[in-house]
Design a protein around this motif. Sequence first.
Motif, PDB file in Angstrom:
ATOM      1  N   THR A 161       0.618  -1.235  -0.020  1.00 22.46           N
ATOM      2  CA  THR A 161      -0.203   0.115  -0.117  1.00 22.46           C
ATOM      3  C   THR A 161       1.209   1.378  -0.192  1.00 22.46           C
ATOM      4  O   THR A 161       1.810   1.517   1.030  1.00 22.46           O
ATOM      5  N   LYS A 162       1.000   1.506  -1.353  1.00 21.69           N
ATOM      6  CA  LYS A 162       1.610   3.265  -1.478  1.00 21.69           C
ATOM      7  C   LYS A 162       1.171   4.089  -1.040  1.00 21.69           C
ATOM      8  O   LYS A 162       1.971   5.431  -1.009  1.00 21.69           O
ATOM      9  N   LEU A 163      -0.249   4.031  -1.279  1.00 17.35           N
ATOM     10  CA  LEU A 163      -0.900   5.533  -1.205  1.00 17.35           C
ATOM     11  C   LEU A 163      -2.431   5.179  -0.714  1.00 17.35           C
ATOM     12  O   LEU A 163      -2.947   3.890  -1.420  1.00 17.35           O
ATOM     13  N   VAL A 164      -3.310   5.707   0.806  1.00 25.56           N
ATOM     14  CA  VAL A 164      -4.728   5.707   0.757  1.00 25.56           C
ATOM     15  C   VAL A 164      -5.082   7.151   0.532  1.00 25.56           C
ATOM     16  O   VAL A 164      -4.414   8.350   0.699  1.00 25.56           O
ATOM     17  N   ALA A 165      -6.615   6.842  -0.028  1.00 26.70           N
ATOM     18  CA  ALA A 165      -6.700   8.576  -0.606  1.00 26.70           C
ATOM     19  C   ALA A 165      -8.091   7.838   0.308  1.00 26.70           C
ATOM     20  O   ALA A 165      -9.317   7.129   0.027  1.00 26.70           O
ATOM     21  N   ILE A 166      -8.853   9.457   1.372  1.00 31.57           N
ATOM     22  CA  ILE A 166     -10.090   9.150   2.108  1.00 31.57           C
ATOM     23  C   ILE A 166     -10.737  10.273   2.020  1.00 31.57           C
ATOM     24  O   ILE A 166      -9.735  11.431   2.324  1.00 31.57           O
ATOM     25  N   ALA A 167     -12.225  10.769   2.206  1.00 31.48           N
ATOM     26  CA  ALA A 167     -12.551  12.143   2.859  1.00 31.48           C
ATOM     27  C   ALA A 167     -12.590  11.724   3.933  1.00 31.48           C
ATOM     28  O   ALA A 167     -12.878  10.603   4.674  1.00 31.48           O
ATOM     29  N   THR A 175     -20.963  10.623   7.391  1.00 31.87           N
ATOM     30  CA  THR A 175     -19.270   9.271   8.485  1.00 31.87           C
ATOM     31  C   THR A 175     -17.999  10.356   8.353  1.00 31.87           C
ATOM     32  O   THR A 175     -17.375  11.346   7.531  1.00 31.87           O
ATOM     33  N   VAL A 176     -17.957  10.919   9.601  1.00 32.16           N
ATOM     34  CA  VAL A 176     -16.314  11.454   9.887  1.00 32.16           C
ATOM     35  C   VAL A 176     -15.474   9.772   9.867  1.00 32.16           C
ATOM     36  O   VAL A 176     -15.520   8.907  11.392  1.00 32.16           O
ATOM     37  N   PHE A 177     -14.871   9.802   8.977  1.00 34.91           N
ATOM     38  CA  PHE A 177     -13.905   8.437   8.844  1.00 34.91           C
ATOM     39  C   PHE A 177     -12.324   8.783   9.568  1.00 34.91           C
ATOM     40  O   PHE A 177     -12.564  10.005  10.414  1.00 34.91           O
ATOM     41  N   PRO A 178     -11.587   7.742   9.830  1.00 33.84           N
ATOM     42  CA  PRO A 178     -10.503   8.075  11.291  1.00 33.84           C
ATOM     43  C   PRO A 178      -9.413   7.908  10.408  1.00 33.84           C
ATOM     44  O   PRO A 178      -8.781   7.364  11.052  1.00 33.84           O
ATOM     45  N   VAL A 179      -8.788   9.338  10.299  1.00 35.63           N
ATOM     46  CA  VAL A 179      -8.188   9.842   9.669  1.00 35.63           C
ATOM     47  C   VAL A 179      -6.782   9.704  10.096  1.00 35.63           C
ATOM     48  O   VAL A 179      -5.710   9.277  10.060  1.00 35.63           O
ATOM     49  N   LYS A 180      -6.882   9.696  11.360  1.00 38.24           N
ATOM     50  CA  LYS A 180      -5.760   9.679  12.132  1.00 38.24           C
ATOM     51  C   LYS A 180      -5.302   7.974  12.596  1.00 38.24           C
ATOM     52  O   LYS A 180      -3.743   8.397  12.236  1.00 38.24           O
ATOM     53  N   GLU A 181      -6.030   7.998  12.429  1.00 34.17           N
ATOM     54  CA  GLU A 181      -5.623   5.792  12.462  1.00 34.17           C
ATOM     55  C   GLU A 181      -5.441   5.433  11.621  1.00 34.17           C
ATOM     56  O   GLU A 181      -4.580   4.408  11.385  1.00 34.17           O
ATOM     57  N   LEU A 182      -6.311   5.948  10.634  1.00 35.35           N
ATOM     58  CA  LEU A 182      -5.740   5.448   8.917  1.00 35.35           C
ATOM     59  C   LEU A 182      -4.379   6.051   9.417  1.00 35.35           C
ATOM     60  O   LEU A 182      -3.284   4.741   8.038  1.00 35.35           O
ATOM     61  N   ALA A 183      -3.558   7.656   8.911  1.00 37.44           N
ATOM     62  CA  ALA A 183      -2.770   8.307   8.919  1.00 37.44           C
ATOM     63  C   ALA A 183      -1.506   7.100   9.176  1.00 37.44           C
ATOM     64  O   ALA A 183      -0.418   6.815   8.570  1.00 37.44           O
ATOM     65  N   GLN A 184      -1.370   6.403  10.912  1.00 32.63           N
ATOM     66  CA  GLN A 184      -0.601   5.710  11.384  1.00 32.63           C
ATOM     67  C   GLN A 184      -0.848   4.499  10.669  1.00 32.63           C
ATOM     68  O   GLN A 184       0.635   3.956  10.654  1.00 32.63           O
ATOM     69  N   LEU A 185      -1.300   3.927  10.134  1.00 31.45           N
ATOM     70  CA  LEU A 185      -1.144   2.736   9.817  1.00 31.45           C
ATOM     71  C   LEU A 185      -0.276   2.471   8.516  1.00 31.45           C
ATOM     72  O   LEU A 185       0.462   1.880   8.234  1.00 31.45           O
ATOM     73  N   VAL A 186      -0.771   3.637   7.406  1.00 32.72           N
ATOM     74  CA  VAL A 186      -0.339   3.767   6.799  1.00 32.72           C
ATOM     75  C   VAL A 186       1.329   4.196   6.440  1.00 32.72           C
ATOM     76  O   VAL A 186       1.936   3.854   5.451  1.00 32.72           O
ATOM     77  N   ASN A 326     -22.816  10.597  15.174  1.00 29.79           N
ATOM     78  CA  ASN A 326     -21.458  11.097  15.580  1.00 29.79           C
ATOM     79  C   ASN A 326     -21.537  11.109  13.305  1.00 29.79           C
ATOM     80  O   ASN A 326     -20.738  10.741  13.121  1.00 29.79           O
ATOM     81  N   ARG A 327     -22.098  11.699  13.224  1.00 32.17           N
ATOM     82  CA  ARG A 327     -22.408  12.531  12.113  1.00 32.17           C
ATOM     83  C   ARG A 327     -21.864  14.269  12.167  1.00 32.17           C
ATOM     84  O   ARG A 327     -22.285  14.199  13.018  1.00 32.17           O
ATOM     85  N   THR A 328     -21.605  14.453  10.581  1.00 25.44           N
ATOM     86  CA  THR A 328     -21.567  16.215  10.756  1.00 25.44           C
ATOM     87  C   THR A 328     -23.429  16.105  10.223  1.00 25.44           C
ATOM     88  O   THR A 328     -23.787  15.536  10.268  1.00 25.44           O
ATOM     89  N   GLY A 329     -22.842  17.820   9.804  1.00 29.74           N
ATOM     90  CA  GLY A 329     -24.218  18.635   9.163  1.00 29.74           C
ATOM     91  C   GLY A 329     -24.945  18.669   8.054  1.00 29.74           C
ATOM     92  O   GLY A 329     -25.282  19.405   7.435  1.00 29.74           O
ATOM     93  N   LEU A 330     -25.085  16.994   8.009  1.00 31.66           N
ATOM     94  CA  LEU A 330     -26.034  16.749   6.614  1.00 31.66           C
ATOM     95  C   LEU A 330     -26.703  14.553   7.042  1.00 31.66           C
ATOM     96  O   LEU A 330     -26.127  14.887   7.522  1.00 31.66           O
ATOM     97  N   VAL A 331     -27.841  15.597   6.422  1.00 27.60           N
ATOM     98  CA  VAL A 331     -28.519  13.866   6.124  1.00 27.60           C
ATOM     99  C   VAL A 331     -28.983  13.496   4.768  1.00 27.60           C
ATOM    100  O   VAL A 331     -29.284  14.577   4.122  1.00 27.60           O
ATOM    101  N   THR A 332     -29.011  13.397   4.637  1.00 22.77           N
ATOM    102  CA  THR A 332     -28.952  12.426   3.703  1.00 22.77           C
ATOM    103  C   THR A 332     -30.685  11.308   3.430  1.00 22.77           C
ATOM    104  O   THR A 332     -30.325  10.507   3.929  1.00 22.77           O
ATOM    105  N   PHE A 333     -31.365  11.674   2.539  1.00 21.12           N
ATOM    106  CA  PHE A 333     -32.821  10.715   2.772  1.00 21.12           C
ATOM    107  C   PHE A 333     -32.804  10.051   1.618  1.00 21.12           C
ATOM    108  O   PHE A 333     -32.879  10.679   0.490  1.00 21.12           O
ATOM    109  N   ASN A 334     -34.252   9.340   1.595  1.00 20.51           N
ATOM    110  CA  ASN A 334     -35.200   9.003   0.561  1.00 20.51           C
ATOM    111  C   ASN A 334     -36.956   8.421   1.389  1.00 20.51           C
ATOM    112  O   ASN A 334     -36.576   8.326   1.987  1.00 20.51           O
TER     113      ASN A 334
END
Length: 406
Positions: A161-167, A175-186, A326-334
């Motif tokens: 794994t040479k590169l991880v790209a994530i929002a 969703t708030v993704f655990p980017v700090k933990e992912l940075a440590q892993l990569v 544990n979500r930020t300021g948006l709601v997606t729905f149908n």
Amino acid sequence: MNRFKQDFPILDQQVNGKSLVYLDSSATSQKPFQVIEAVEEYYKQYNSNVHRGVHTLGTKATDGYEGAREKVRRFINAASTKEIIFTRGTTTALNLVAISYARTNLKEGDEIVLSPSEHHSNLIPWQQAAKATGATLKYFELEPDGTLDIEKAKAVITPNTKLVAIAHVSNVLGTVFPVKELAQLVHQQGGVIVIDGAQSVPHMKVDVREIDCDFLAFSGHKMVGPTGIGVLYGKEALLEKMEPIEFGGEMIDHVDLYESTWKELPWKFEGGTPIIAGAIGLGAAIDYLESIGMDTIEEHDRQLAAYAVEELQKVEGLEIYGPLKNRTGLVTFNIDNVHPHDVATVLDAEGIAVRAGHHCAQPLMRWLNVTATARASFYLYNDEEDIQQLVKGLQKVKEYFGNVFG
């Protein structure tokens, strides 16, 4: 937060005879007087090109432009202004990394790891980089609620794994993704991590040194700033080794007939006349956000999202996508049996602006097993009354289509 609504002149209007309720800030935020006036002042009082002239207007424009770079550096806690590259937006910033870094450093057998929830701007550049280099695309597995299990992620990130790209934050799921933990892993595997901060930087304090990300991209227009201005943060050591992808004025040091050399960071990546007014407006936007406090904004947005989830769950036949907490300021729905474009059209008749479609995330739509969704997204100028108006509007959607098809 109600007192900040008056800072946004566009909100003081009626749409289709109803007071405007703007719930589309994930697409673009509205602009306060302070930002509009900063851009207007530049054009009225010191419009000039930067870096080249020694006259008074040129000096003032350069000070404004480079002063904005320092504000960005401080805002995300970068180590140096050399690490702050002004771009047209998140998309341009991500493409710069994909072309200048990935295509140079990746090879056959290397892996690029993404999530299936990525915006197209953080997906297609890596598809193209993989095709150009022979690298392989891999994907994290999402949990049923759209979150990421860091333990499962460990199994995906390998020595290849040479590169991880994530929002940092999903523009669909919230969703708030655990980017700090992912940075440590990569980093443990010797790779780099690229973070799409388009939906996080406007809504929470993002510290690039605390996260230890290698690259971060975000846009001014989503954080009460102007359109057409964005930022690429990159660690200085990485940017030093990267080649520019646009060539011309401003970015050169010395030019001969057959060879040229580049300016030092950050200017080697900013060919041509830069986005001067946009940068000055972005600086004013940062001043505005900091005057409120990013912690205050984050708490407000999270509370409003939680309130929206609570209220929308009362609408019969409505399904919410993404984590309920544990979500930020948006709601997606149908809504059952109603196309999201029809939902948005009826809401617009009530003066309520929401987004409908695939949100530039078609793979995620397929993962959700839908073709499109409606999305209400909030910011510092929204309040609980806006949510109540949304719920009333959705009841009218149900009444209208119940009468049509009932």
